[in-house]
Motif scaffolding. Structure first.
Motif, short mmCIF file in Angstrom:
data_model
loop_
_atom_site.label_atom_id
_atom_site.label_comp_id
_atom_site.label_asym_id
_atom_site.label_seq_id
_atom_site.Cartn_x
_atom_site.Cartn_y
_atom_site.Cartn_z
N ASP A 4 0.98 -1.19 0.10
CA ASP A 4 -0.04 0.10 -0.12
C ASP A 4 0.67 1.32 -0.17
OD1 ASP A 4 -2.06 1.65 0.16
OD2 ASP A 4 -2.44 1.43 2.27
N PRO A 6 1.85 5.33 -0.61
CA PRO A 6 1.03 6.59 -0.45
C PRO A 6 0.77 7.18 -1.94
CG PRO A 6 3.44 6.90 -0.03
CD PRO A 6 3.22 5.30 -0.30
N GLN A 7 -0.17 7.79 -2.02
CA GLN A 7 -0.58 8.28 -3.46
C GLN A 7 0.55 8.90 -4.24
OE1 GLN A 7 -3.52 7.68 -5.03
NE2 GLN A 7 -3.78 6.19 -3.25
N GLY A 8 1.40 9.94 -3.70
CA GLY A 8 2.36 10.50 -4.34
C GLY A 8 3.24 9.35 -4.83
N LYS A 10 2.74 6.55 -5.95
CA LYS A 10 1.95 5.96 -6.87
C LYS A 10 2.02 7.11 -8.08
CE LYS A 10 -1.31 2.74 -4.60
NZ LYS A 10 -2.37 2.49 -4.51
N TYR A 11 1.73 8.15 -7.93
CA TYR A 11 1.49 9.25 -9.08
C TYR A 11 3.06 9.27 -9.91
CZ TYR A 11 1.72 13.81 -11.02
OH TYR A 11 1.77 14.82 -12.00
N LYS A 14 3.50 6.25 -11.83
CA LYS A 14 2.71 6.33 -13.06
C LYS A 14 2.99 7.38 -14.14
CE LYS A 14 -2.16 7.29 -13.95
NZ LYS A 14 -2.17 8.49 -14.88
#
Length: 451
Positions: A4, A6-8, A10-11, A14
């Motif tokens: 899991d 953090p969104q940062g 993942k961004y 990506k």
């Protein structure tokens, strides 16, 4: 296995992958996530060159661009993004003289210190584990990536990091890794004091600071803290003790609160014992005045480690007073004077180290030692509840009052206030403005009459 992120993170992964590059989280965040720990940092490794990373993201900082690292800023979060690389020679045993960028992830992972730190992950490929990190996590083992001699020759600090990771995670060090470590300890002399202090502190505040013994056994202590090595070689032939000074010290470290100040105070509380050791006609060892000697040595050691002044002050104070109450009669007045000299703000730390010190000793007169400590605590509580004056600022009069009596600021004023505090420490009921003013007038008369 899914991590899991953090969104940062993942961004960033990506954006890099959609632009045709490889990208993974890497190192400690992968290790800690697999272990169910909360990572403190989320580092990213990528095939993109630093200039490509800078083009893709609006806010970046050239953190270590010569080594391929760019920090990407996302709102109030930051992520280090480092290009896959092959390290050149480490002539200073600290950092590579030069790096070569590569498109090969396995080559990048090969340069890392331990297998458990040489894993990468993204949601598409899962965990990339080329060097056996998952198995070593399962076996709870610290093992170098590749040839241990090469890893330690590159960066001698990895010797300390091996012990530190073992202490933090409750792991053991692989035999080949331990064997290689002993051959590189002298190279720690080339590592900066700041890096040494960082690793030592992390070990001390870890769940297993007893691995200080491993540092001694591997020869690390001889280089970074030879004063403590002497402690391991100093027996305590005394009924109060069951360990040599070094192993007693480890027991005390284990039993104080895991804060930087308390763990360093425990580490150095008896560091002066080897210097102060005497043996009487009956073969009993004594260490008179060792607290004072330990305080002096602690200052030198902490300065050598580039410790901040506040930490040095706090550690020194706790060390100087750690033995209070070990001998002599305890009275409410003596506790009041102890608090005045030590500072009441250190009392909790004093109790912490006294209790830990007793746990590291033998059972000889244990009940008596516990009774004395309980006396000290009871007197302390009474003194605080009664709001006894313990410092000049708590006196019922001040320098302003003395000026009104015609006493000029300077040596005489300081001496008078000091004498008043001494009287009030003995007799707290004297701390009344009118009483103290009367005492001052008498002092002034005596001074005038003696002229």
């Amino acid at each position: 296995m899914k991590i899991d992120m953090p969104q940062g993170a993942k961004y960033i992964i990506k954006e890099l992958t959609e632009s045709g590059y490889e990208a993974y989280i890497v190192g400690g965040c992968v290790r800690d996530s697999i272990l169910g720990r909360n990572p403190s940092d989320w580092d990213i490794t990528t095939s993109a060159r630093p200039e490509d990373v800078k083009k893709l993201f609006r806010r970046t900082i050239d953190t270590g661009i010569q080594h391929g690292t760019v920090t990407v800023m996302l709102k109030d979060e930051s992520y280090e993004v480092t290009t896959y690389r092959i390290d050149g020679e480490y002539t200073d045993h600290r950092r590579p003289d030069a790096v070569t960028f590569t498109d090969n992830l396995s080559q990048d992972l090969m340069r890392r210190d331990f297998t458990i730190n040489a894993m990468a992950y993204n949601d598409d490929k899962g965990v990339i584990d080329i060097y056996g990190g998952l198995e070593d996590l399962k076996s709870k083992k610290i093992r170098c990536v590749g040839e241990p001699d090469d890893r330690f020759d590159e960066d001698a600090l990895r010797i300390m990091r091996a012990v530190r990771f073992a202490a933090q995670l409750g792991f053991t060090i692989d035999e080949a890794t331990s064997r290689a470590a002993t051959g590189h300890t002298e190279e720690l002399n080339k590592v900066s004091a700041e890096r040494i202090e960082t690793e030592l502190t992390k070990l001390l505040i870890s769940p297993h600071p007893e691995l200080l013994i491993t540092m001694y056994e591997l020869g690390i202590m001889d280089v970074i803290l030879p004063e403590l090595s002497r402690c391991f070689e100093t027996p305590q032939n005394n009924p109060y003790h069951r360990f040599d000074v070094g192993r007693h010290t480890v027991e005390v470290v284990r039993n104080v609160k895991p804060t930087k100040v308390m763990r360093y105070a425990a580490l150095l509380h008896d560091i002066g014992k080897p210097d102060m050791k005497t043996t009487d006609a009956y073969g009993i060892d004594h260490f008179k005045m060792h607290a004072k000697r330990s305080e002096e040595m602690a200052e030198d050691i902490l300065k050598r480690l580039r410790m901040d002044n506040d930490t040095i002050r706090d550690v020194k104070t706790i060390i100087l007073w750690h033995d209070y109450g070990i001998s002599g009669k305890i009275t409410k007045t003596s506790v009041r004077r102890m608090l005045s000299n030590m500072g009441p703000e250190y009392f909790e730390s004093f109790i912490d180290i006294r209790k830990a010190d007793m746990k590291g000793q033998s059972d000889y007169l244990q009940e008596e030692k516990e009774y004395i400590l309980q006396q000290i605590m009871s007197y302390h509580d009474e003194i605080i509840q009664e709001k006894n004056a313990l410092s000049l600022k708590e006196l019922a009069i001040s320098g302003k009052d003395l000026i009104e009596l015609g006493i000029k600021p300077g040596r005489d004023m300081g001496r008078i206030l000091g004498e008043l505090l001494e009287e009030v420490l003995d007799r707290p009921e004297l701390n009344d403005k009118e009483t103290l003013l009367s005492m001052v007038k008498t002092m002034v008369k005596n001074i005038s009459g003696g002229m």
